[in-house]
Design an enzyme around this catalytic site. Sequence first.
Site, PDB file in Angstrom:
ATOM      1  N   ASP A 172       0.185  -7.657   1.424  1.00 11.23           N
ATOM      2  CA  ASP A 172       0.644  -6.273   1.563  1.00 11.23           C
ATOM      3  C   ASP A 172       2.171  -6.165   1.627  1.00 11.23           C
ATOM      4  O   ASP A 172       2.731  -5.455   2.466  1.00 11.23           O
ATOM      5  CB  ASP A 172       0.031  -5.621   2.806  1.00 11.23           C
ATOM      6  CG  ASP A 172       0.042  -4.095   2.718  1.00 11.23           C
ATOM      7  OD1 ASP A 172       0.343  -3.565   1.632  1.00 11.23           O
ATOM      8  OD2 ASP A 172      -0.225  -3.439   3.734  1.00 11.23           O
ATOM      9  N   HIS A 213       0.815  -1.213   0.000  1.00 16.35           N
ATOM     10  CA  HIS A 213       0.000   0.000   0.000  1.00 16.35           C
ATOM     11  C   HIS A 213       0.853   1.269   0.000  1.00 16.35           C
ATOM     12  O   HIS A 213       0.357   2.350  -0.322  1.00 16.35           O
ATOM     13  CB  HIS A 213      -0.982   0.000   1.186  1.00 16.35           C
ATOM     14  CG  HIS A 213      -0.364   0.283   2.520  1.00 16.35           C
ATOM     15  ND1 HIS A 213      -0.044  -0.712   3.431  1.00 16.35           N
ATOM     16  CD2 HIS A 213      -0.027   1.445   3.121  1.00 16.35           C
ATOM     17  CE1 HIS A 213       0.459  -0.157   4.521  1.00 16.35           C
ATOM     18  NE2 HIS A 213       0.485   1.148   4.362  1.00 16.35           N
ATOM     19  N   SER A 215       4.770   2.646   7.952  1.00 17.32           N
ATOM     20  CA  SER A 215       4.414   1.490   7.129  1.00 17.32           C
ATOM     21  C   SER A 215       5.584   1.078   6.241  1.00 17.32           C
ATOM     22  O   SER A 215       6.168   1.899   5.535  1.00 17.32           O
ATOM     23  CB  SER A 215       3.207   1.814   6.247  1.00 17.32           C
ATOM     24  OG  SER A 215       2.045   1.919   7.010  1.00 17.32           O
TER      25      SER A 215
END
Length: 466
Positions: free
Chosen positions: A151, A121, A225
């Site tokens: 992911d 993402h 992230s």
Amino acid sequence: MKQFSKLFLVSLLSGATTLGAYKLLFDNNGYFSTHNSPITTVANESYERKVGLSSDILDFTVAAENTVHTVVHVKNVSYKTVSNPMLEYFYGYKGGQSQEQVGTGSGVIISADGYIVTNNHVIKDASEIEITLNNKKSYKAKLIGTDSKMDIALLKIDADEKLPYTTFGNSDSVKVGEWVLAVGNPYNLTSTVTAGIVSAKARNLGTNGIQSFIQTDAAVNPGNSGGALVNTRGDLIGINTMISSTTGSYVGYSFAVPSNIARKIIEDIMEYGNVQRGILGVEGGELNAMASKELGVTQTEGFYINKVTKNSGAEKSGLKKGDIIIKLDNQNVSTFADLSGYINTKRPSDKVQVMITRNGETKTVPVVLSKNEFFTTEFKGIELENIDAADKKKFRIDYGVKIRSITNENLMQYDKELRGNIILSIDNVKAKDIETVSKLLNDKEENQSMRLEMINKNGEVIRIII
């Protein structure tokens, strides 16, 4: 003389008391001794265990120093065309203005020649990807491959030097309560290190993809992230992925993709160009007090097999409905997340030792994992299978399940029209793959009607209700 003897005895006792008190309180081993360590020790004949937060016990400096140089800043640049409805309405203007959008995150260098792992993402829909190292050098990155379900994405930069990198640790051996560090770039603050403990393992958040997160209370915020979760030795045990928050910022819980899953995905992308998924070939659910009562079993932990897939490794190995999986190889299985997390580290044709209980007896069955592409399911007389690379390329799609055959008598007259069609959604829920569809159909009543959206062999989108 008698009075003198009494005075002598009192003096003797007072001196002994004073000397004893001094030895107890101020001697080298006394309570107030300057040589006494602040660390509490618990000792018996067999062991001595130190507890406390002294720097003699906890030292994050080496792990932090090594990791910050391997964590990078990831900049995602994409372009979106923005139209003006007023111009379109009054002047028939059909053009649009291209608008630049920038997203940021973190990544981890995993090899000296510039391979970098991050979250999918973080780089999704990127037109350009720019990597900035801890020494402020910047490079354009090439996207090598992604796994949107888990992911994870793999990038590559061509640096003019050998790069520092983080080595993978074994996430299966991580223990709850173990100290960990989260390293990343929250809010564009480079080289940020936070510390916490592992709060839980195999955490299922109900997502469609990964269902076996490492949960930690190390502070993770937007921008973290794709960054590293490492142990106190600096070994990579997870890729920081998401937080649980009502505000969008850290409130106490963050989650990481286990390193064993990330490593397997990366190795697959590098070796095969795509992710090789192994399938056990069972459907069911995890046990708890309520489920066990309804099923009439005494166990409250493990994975209860409700259905075994045809031609799967599970069927060929003799697994049956009603079996309860309690262990895979050396990993205990208490929940579905335990099972899926371990299977996600395996490939097709890998052999897994499955320990089950059946009719009160425990036995171990070797199961060879099937390939995901051959995984099928059936509902209402329609057999479905996952689409392959040729289907994805032909119809320009990246998800869906194909109608393999029709056995429903009411639909047999439409066999030629339906066979080979690709179902995109069921009741407005994306039919991403067979696993998603199987889970969706298990929640449906047998006589409940369903709305299907599909692409036919001519590439036309059609909708039917069955």
